[in-house]
Design a protein around this motif. Structure first.
Motif, PDB file in Angstrom:
ATOM      1  N   ASP A 170       0.943  -1.319  -0.041  1.00 55.59           N
ATOM      2  CA  ASP A 170      -0.079   0.125  -0.028  1.00 55.59           C
ATOM      3  C   ASP A 170       0.846   1.116   0.022  1.00 55.59           C
ATOM      4  OD1 ASP A 170      -1.901   2.071   0.292  1.00 55.59           O
ATOM      5  OD2 ASP A 170      -3.006   1.094   2.092  1.00 55.59           O
ATOM      6  N   PRO A 171       1.138   1.923  -0.937  1.00 55.85           N
ATOM      7  CA  PRO A 171       1.893   3.207  -1.240  1.00 55.85           C
ATOM      8  C   PRO A 171       1.302   4.224  -0.280  1.00 55.85           C
ATOM      9  CG  PRO A 171       1.372   2.384  -3.314  1.00 55.85           C
ATOM     10  CD  PRO A 171       0.477   1.588  -2.305  1.00 55.85           C
ATOM     11  N   SER A 172      -0.158   4.332  -0.191  1.00 55.12           N
ATOM     12  CA  SER A 172      -0.525   5.405   0.864  1.00 55.12           C
ATOM     13  C   SER A 172      -0.272   5.423   2.296  1.00 55.12           C
ATOM     14  CB  SER A 172      -2.252   5.419   0.397  1.00 55.12           C
ATOM     15  OG  SER A 172      -2.702   4.468   1.162  1.00 55.12           O
ATOM     16  N   ARG A 173       0.240   4.165   2.702  1.00 57.07           N
ATOM     17  CA  ARG A 173       0.811   3.818   4.192  1.00 57.07           C
ATOM     18  C   ARG A 173       1.962   3.287   4.085  1.00 57.07           C
ATOM     19  NH1 ARG A 173      -1.877  -0.879   5.548  1.00 57.07           N
ATOM     20  NH2 ARG A 173      -1.755  -0.483   7.777  1.00 57.07           N
ATOM     21  N   THR A 196       7.190  12.838  -1.338  1.00 55.23           N
ATOM     22  CA  THR A 196       6.363  14.094  -1.840  1.00 55.23           C
ATOM     23  C   THR A 196       5.158  13.930  -2.740  1.00 55.23           C
ATOM     24  OG1 THR A 196       8.008  14.079  -4.084  1.00 55.23           O
ATOM     25  CG2 THR A 196       8.781  15.299  -1.850  1.00 55.23           C
ATOM     26  N   TRP A 197       5.120  12.548  -2.905  1.00 53.37           N
ATOM     27  CA  TRP A 197       4.033  12.170  -3.864  1.00 53.37           C
ATOM     28  C   TRP A 197       2.716  11.577  -3.125  1.00 53.37           C
ATOM     29  CZ3 TRP A 197       7.437   8.301  -7.476  1.00 53.37           C
ATOM     30  CH2 TRP A 197       8.165   9.145  -8.385  1.00 53.37           C
ATOM     31  N   ASN A 198       1.747  12.088  -3.749  1.00 54.46           N
ATOM     32  CA  ASN A 198       0.461  11.623  -2.844  1.00 54.46           C
ATOM     33  C   ASN A 198      -0.127  10.274  -3.496  1.00 54.46           C
ATOM     34  OD1 ASN A 198      -2.012  11.236  -1.519  1.00 54.46           O
ATOM     35  ND2 ASN A 198      -3.015  13.267  -2.437  1.00 54.46           N
ATOM     36  N   PHE A 199      -0.446   9.208  -2.898  1.00 53.63           N
ATOM     37  CA  PHE A 199      -0.910   7.980  -3.520  1.00 53.63           C
ATOM     38  C   PHE A 199      -2.148   7.531  -3.069  1.00 53.63           C
ATOM     39  CE2 PHE A 199       3.914   7.274  -2.979  1.00 53.63           C
ATOM     40  CZ  PHE A 199       4.057   7.190  -4.229  1.00 53.63           C
ATOM     41  N   GLN A 212      18.914   6.619  -6.286  1.00 53.89           N
ATOM     42  CA  GLN A 212      18.344   7.038  -5.066  1.00 53.89           C
ATOM     43  C   GLN A 212      17.055   8.136  -5.569  1.00 53.89           C
ATOM     44  OE1 GLN A 212      22.319   7.471  -4.408  1.00 53.89           O
ATOM     45  NE2 GLN A 212      21.748   5.463  -3.854  1.00 53.89           N
ATOM     46  N   LEU A 213      16.698   8.198  -6.664  1.00 51.75           N
ATOM     47  CA  LEU A 213      15.631   8.994  -7.143  1.00 51.75           C
ATOM     48  C   LEU A 213      14.457   8.891  -6.281  1.00 51.75           C
ATOM     49  CD1 LEU A 213      14.683  11.456  -9.048  1.00 51.75           C
ATOM     50  CD2 LEU A 213      13.792   9.562 -10.377  1.00 51.75           C
ATOM     51  N   LEU A 214      13.996   7.421  -6.268  1.00 45.46           N
ATOM     52  CA  LEU A 214      12.601   6.909  -5.813  1.00 45.46           C
ATOM     53  C   LEU A 214      12.598   7.500  -4.334  1.00 45.46           C
ATOM     54  CD1 LEU A 214      11.096   3.873  -7.498  1.00 45.46           C
ATOM     55  CD2 LEU A 214      10.478   6.401  -7.664  1.00 45.46           C
ATOM     56  N   PRO A 244      -0.339   2.467  -8.109  1.00 47.12           N
ATOM     57  CA  PRO A 244      -0.295   3.917  -7.896  1.00 47.12           C
ATOM     58  C   PRO A 244       1.107   4.502  -8.184  1.00 47.12           C
ATOM     59  CG  PRO A 244      -1.916   3.576  -6.367  1.00 47.12           C
ATOM     60  CD  PRO A 244      -1.374   2.319  -7.075  1.00 47.12           C
ATOM     61  N   LEU A 245       2.101   3.665  -7.610  1.00 43.25           N
ATOM     62  CA  LEU A 245       3.450   4.163  -7.472  1.00 43.25           C
ATOM     63  C   LEU A 245       3.934   4.074  -8.921  1.00 43.25           C
ATOM     64  CD1 LEU A 245       6.280   4.897  -6.390  1.00 43.25           C
ATOM     65  CD2 LEU A 245       6.502   2.246  -6.271  1.00 43.25           C
ATOM     66  N   HIS A 246       3.796   3.161  -9.608  1.00 47.42           N
ATOM     67  CA  HIS A 246       4.144   3.002 -11.334  1.00 47.42           C
ATOM     68  C   HIS A 246       3.439   4.348 -12.130  1.00 47.42           C
ATOM     69  CE1 HIS A 246       6.527  -0.658 -10.697  1.00 47.42           C
ATOM     70  NE2 HIS A 246       5.768  -1.110 -10.117  1.00 47.42           N
ATOM     71  N   GLN A 247       2.175   4.403 -11.953  1.00 47.59           N
ATOM     72  CA  GLN A 247       1.564   5.552 -12.494  1.00 47.59           C
ATOM     73  C   GLN A 247       2.388   7.082 -12.301  1.00 47.59           C
ATOM     74  OE1 GLN A 247      -2.354   4.830 -10.881  1.00 47.59           O
ATOM     75  NE2 GLN A 247      -2.888   4.113 -13.217  1.00 47.59           N
ATOM     76  N   ALA A 248       2.621   7.313 -10.672  1.00 47.75           N
ATOM     77  CA  ALA A 248       3.376   8.476 -10.725  1.00 47.75           C
ATOM     78  C   ALA A 248       4.778   8.567 -11.312  1.00 47.75           C
ATOM     79  CB  ALA A 248       3.649   8.524  -9.034  1.00 47.75           C
TER      80      ALA A 248
END
Length: 337
Positions: free
Chosen positions: A176-179, A280-283, A272-274, A253-257
């Motif tokens: 779960d990227p949002s958690r 800073t990304w909202n999933f 180190q980019l990710l 959602p991570l891949h879409q971002a």
């Protein structure tokens, strides 16, 4: 792995790493290697037959990682010039020939910001991301590995391998990227993979399958091919938007971002980019403008207020009669069963 930036940190970091290794693997031996800031992780796919026959199937860029774990891979590497590519492949071939390697395998390197290559390891197996190499070369790597193991040897030369287009692979995990990428084990109630031109899905997932918390959470690999890198990106965007996985949270959602990120689109990224950008990304799910408009119309203009005759006059392609129960399907009989 622990990064040591100053001499004063060395002893404590060494002891901690040795203790962790002892607890996890029963051995406390360690080795030191040079730490590179913002390197790229690039690997070369090889197939080696008998009598020193070795061919390469090009390189794969694996720099998009989260906590040292690959997330998305692509081929060819977007920022690798022809001179650097020749040098990298030459190094990989020398390593395979020096060890008299025989099998499908991957030689992995990191590339410093100054363009220097450092050898990491040789993976003596099929890689998770092998499918994108198959998509740009047409070579079935698994088949070749089996043929070599069966004693057939290498059935083609380097000159016979043709490279065409670009491909990229997304690893879809039950997280779960949002958690904070918390594990999301559970039963997959519905799984509908994408399709279309240039799309390949490698998975064993079926409706009702359970993803346990004890093992790797990989659900599927969704890959795209395009004549150009830009086409591969657009096709992958469409494939991810079509994918349906109900019952567990996923890293879609991570891949879409990632696919919308300007640095990625330029091909200008590193390992180190990710880790730097994820915070800073909202999933959390966001409503599109179309969905907001639909909710507004539903709330303010209820269907009950419109006469049937007006509905019939309205030019629409939506069906007015809803099927409440699925129509019975004829049983399928297979001869012999």
């Amino acid at each position: 792995m622990r990064i040591v930036k100053t001499a004063s940190e060395l002893r404590r970091s060494f002891d901690l790493a040795a203790s962790e290794a002892k607890g996890a693997f029963g051995r406390s031996e360690l080795y030191l290697e040079k730490h590179l800031n913002n390197p790229r992780h690039i690997e070369v796919q090889l197939i080696a037959g008998q009598r020193g026959q070795v061919v390469h199937l090009g390189e794969r860029e694996c720099s998009l990682q989260r906590r040292h774990q690959k997330i998305l891979e692509e081929t060819p590497a977007p920022q690798l010039d022809s001179t650097s590519r020749k040098k990298l492949i030459s190094l990989a071939l020398k390593i395979a020939k020096a060890m008299k390697y025989e099998n499908a395998g991957t030689v992995e390197f990191v590339q410093s910001a100054r363009g220097e290559f450092y050898y990491l390891e040789t993976n003596k197996r099929i890689q998770v991301e092998h499918l994108i190499t198959e998509m740009v070369t047409g070579v079935d790597i698994v088949e070749q590995q089996i043929r070599i193991a069966d004693g057939d040897g290498l059935g083609f030369s380097q000159e016979e391998i043709e490279f065409s287009g670009a491909a990229m692979n997304c690893r879809i995990n039950a997280e779960d990227p949002s958690r904070g990428f918390a594990p999301s084990p559970g039963r997959v109630e519905e799984f509908v993979p994408p399709g279309g031109p240039g799309i390949r899905v490698d998975t064993a997932m079926i409706d009702g399958a359970v993803i346990p918390e004890y093992y790797d959470s990989l659900i599927a690999k969704i890959a795209s091919y395009g004549r150009m890198r830009e086409e591969a990106i657009e096709r992958l965007k469409g494939a991810l938007s079509e994918t349906i996985i109900i019952g567990v949270e996923t890293t879609i959602p991570l891949h879409q971002a990632i696919l919308e990120d300007k640095s990625f689109v330029r091909g200008d990224y590193h390992t180190q980019l990710l880790d730097n950008k994820i915070s800073t990304w909202n999933f959390k799910p966001q409503l599109s403008k179309e969905e907001v408009a639909m909710l507004h119309l539903t709330t303010n203009y209820p269907l009950s207020g419109i006469s049937t005759s007006k509905l019939e006059r309205t030019q629409t392609r939506w069906r007015n009669n809803l099927q409440t129960e699925p129509s019975p399907r004829q049983p399928l009989f297979v001869e012999g069963l």
